[in-house]
Enzyme design. Structure first.
Site, PDB file in Angstrom:
ATOM      1  N   CYS A 138       0.821  -1.206   0.000  1.00  0.00           N
ATOM      2  CA  CYS A 138       0.000   0.000   0.000  1.00  0.00           C
ATOM      3  C   CYS A 138       0.858   1.260   0.000  1.00  0.00           C
ATOM      4  O   CYS A 138       1.377   1.663   1.047  1.00  0.00           O
ATOM      5  CB  CYS A 138      -0.926  -0.019   1.214  1.00  0.00           C
ATOM      6  SG  CYS A 138      -1.869   1.505   1.371  1.00  0.00           S
ATOM      7  N   CYS A 141      -0.440   4.099   2.237  1.00  0.00           N
ATOM      8  CA  CYS A 141      -0.211   3.914   3.679  1.00  0.00           C
ATOM      9  C   CYS A 141       1.259   4.148   4.024  1.00  0.00           C
ATOM     10  O   CYS A 141       1.561   4.743   5.043  1.00  0.00           O
ATOM     11  CB  CYS A 141      -0.559   2.486   4.116  1.00  0.00           C
ATOM     12  SG  CYS A 141      -2.015   1.812   3.380  1.00  0.00           S
ATOM     13  N   ASP A 142       2.159   3.635   3.205  1.00  0.00           N
ATOM     14  CA  ASP A 142       3.569   3.565   3.606  1.00  0.00           C
ATOM     15  C   ASP A 142       4.515   4.434   2.789  1.00  0.00           C
ATOM     16  O   ASP A 142       5.684   4.566   3.152  1.00  0.00           O
ATOM     17  CB  ASP A 142       4.047   2.100   3.521  1.00  0.00           C
ATOM     18  CG  ASP A 142       3.214   1.198   4.420  1.00  0.00           C
ATOM     19  OD1 ASP A 142       2.818   1.659   5.497  1.00  0.00           O
ATOM     20  OD2 ASP A 142       2.941   0.051   4.029  1.00  0.00           O
TER      21      ASP A 142
END
Ligand code: NDP
Length: 317
Positions: A138, A141-142
């Site tokens: 992701c 997200c990261d």
């Protein structure tokens, strides 16, 4: 003896666009739906960024915002949205039994399955070893953790293009590993990748191994045409190779295809068990869009409503 916490008309499993749309329709029909959100409340859209293709948002919308809006709309009509995971189901009979991870057992006349799908992994040992230490599925997200660094994205579909484009704004360089000599992604997404100066596409290329010490530091890749091995220095490795339907808990009870997608009757969300309806990515291996998921969520609620009405009529007559 098994203690039944409550008896419902409609229980919805999963909280993506399909689940929330089913909830909006079921709640407005007075069916008092209860929804269990599952492991990832809001579903896959909570880990995506700009959604530009959902009608009604001319300027696009962030995935998490869209799911917050869906939830609000479902709750406005009285949907009881609960955080919890359905661990097991018994779908046969008039009252289906649903076992929640907090120990509750619920009986319900209808079940709407909207459990969606989850990211797939390559399955190589080093991918697991460095998960959270450079390996991710992701970018939204990261990606932040890889500001100014070099990263690798695996895959040639829309997800991979989207992840690569997103990361290109944060990272110094993005390598895209595509295992064929062409991509599966839509033309518009491919054009975006092509136009981005710091994305380099490596065609016919597969991952051999991710290496490093505590954190990953590089990837060994192989050209599957020439056999040539190349070492790429990279601090991040984003896997974007598609999804697997989250249908394991229904195996052995519901008919599925060989990939685990639930089979529904044509032009309907009916499964092989009466009173059980499936919508969204759990039953759709073809379109897999938020808008199609929402559409089938609506269908599932209407199918459940009709099923309940017909059941009542048959009991009365
Ligand atoms: P897809 O199934 O479309 O693509 C998966 C990609 O990963 C393919 O290029 C495939 O290669 C590759 N792949 C699969 N397994 C491996 C492996 N083991 N090693 C290396 N590569 C592998 O999945 P997506 O998640 O990209 O897209 C799913 C659906 O969601 C699509 O319908 C897409 O259009 C949609 N989507 C739409 C978006 C948008 O419109 N904003 C954003 C993201 C997704 P191969 O082609 O060789 O099989």
């Amino acid at each position: 003896m098994l203690e039944i916490k409550e008896r419902l008309k409609v229980l919805i499993i999963g909280s993506g666009p399909a689940g929330y749309t089913a909830a909006i329709y079921a709640a407005r029909a007075g069916l008092d739906p209860v929804m269990y959100t599952g492991l990832q409340p809001g579903g896959q859209l909570t880990i995506t960024n700009d959604v530009e293709n959902y009608p009604g948002y001319p300027d696009g919308v962030m995935g998490p915002q869209m799911m917050t809006d869906f939830k609000k709309q479902a709750e406005r009509f009285g949907t009881d949205v609960r955080h919890g995971i359905v661990e097991r189901v018994e779908l046969a009979g008039d009252f289906k039994r649903v076992f929640i991870d907090n120990g509750d057992v619920i009986e319900t006349e209808t079940v709407i399955i909207s459990t969606g799908a989850s990211a797939k992994w390559l399955g190589i040992p080093s991918e697991e070893k460095f998960n959270g230490k450079g390996v991710s599925a992701c970018a939204v997200c990261d990606g932040f953790f890889f500001k100014g660094k070099d990263v690798v994205v695996v895959g040639g579909g829309d997800t991979a293009c989207e992840e690569a484009t997103y990361l290109s704004k944060l990272c110094r360089k993005v390598y895209m590993l595509v295992r064929k000599d062409h991509m599966r992604a839509s033309q518009i997404m491919q054009n975006r990748v092509e136009k981005t100066a710091n994305i380099e596409v490596l065609w016919n290329t597969e991952t051999e191994e991710i290496h490093g010490e505590d954190h990953m530091t590089g990837v060994r890749v192989k050209n599957n045409q020439t056999g040539e091995i190349t070492e790429i220095e990279a601090q991040g490795f984003f896997v974007a190779i598609g999804h697997k339907p989250n249908t394991d808990i229904f195996k052995g009870q519901l008919d599925m295809d060989k990939y685990g997608y639930i089979i529904t009757e044509k032009s309907s969300t009916k499964t092989n068990i009466e009173g059980v309806f499936a919508c969204g990515d759990a039953q759709d291996s073809v379109y897999r869009q938020a808008v199609t998921a929402a559409g089938t969520g609506c269908m599932a609620a209407l199918d459940a409503e009709r099923f309940l009405v017909e059941k009542e009529v048959s009991v009365v007559s």
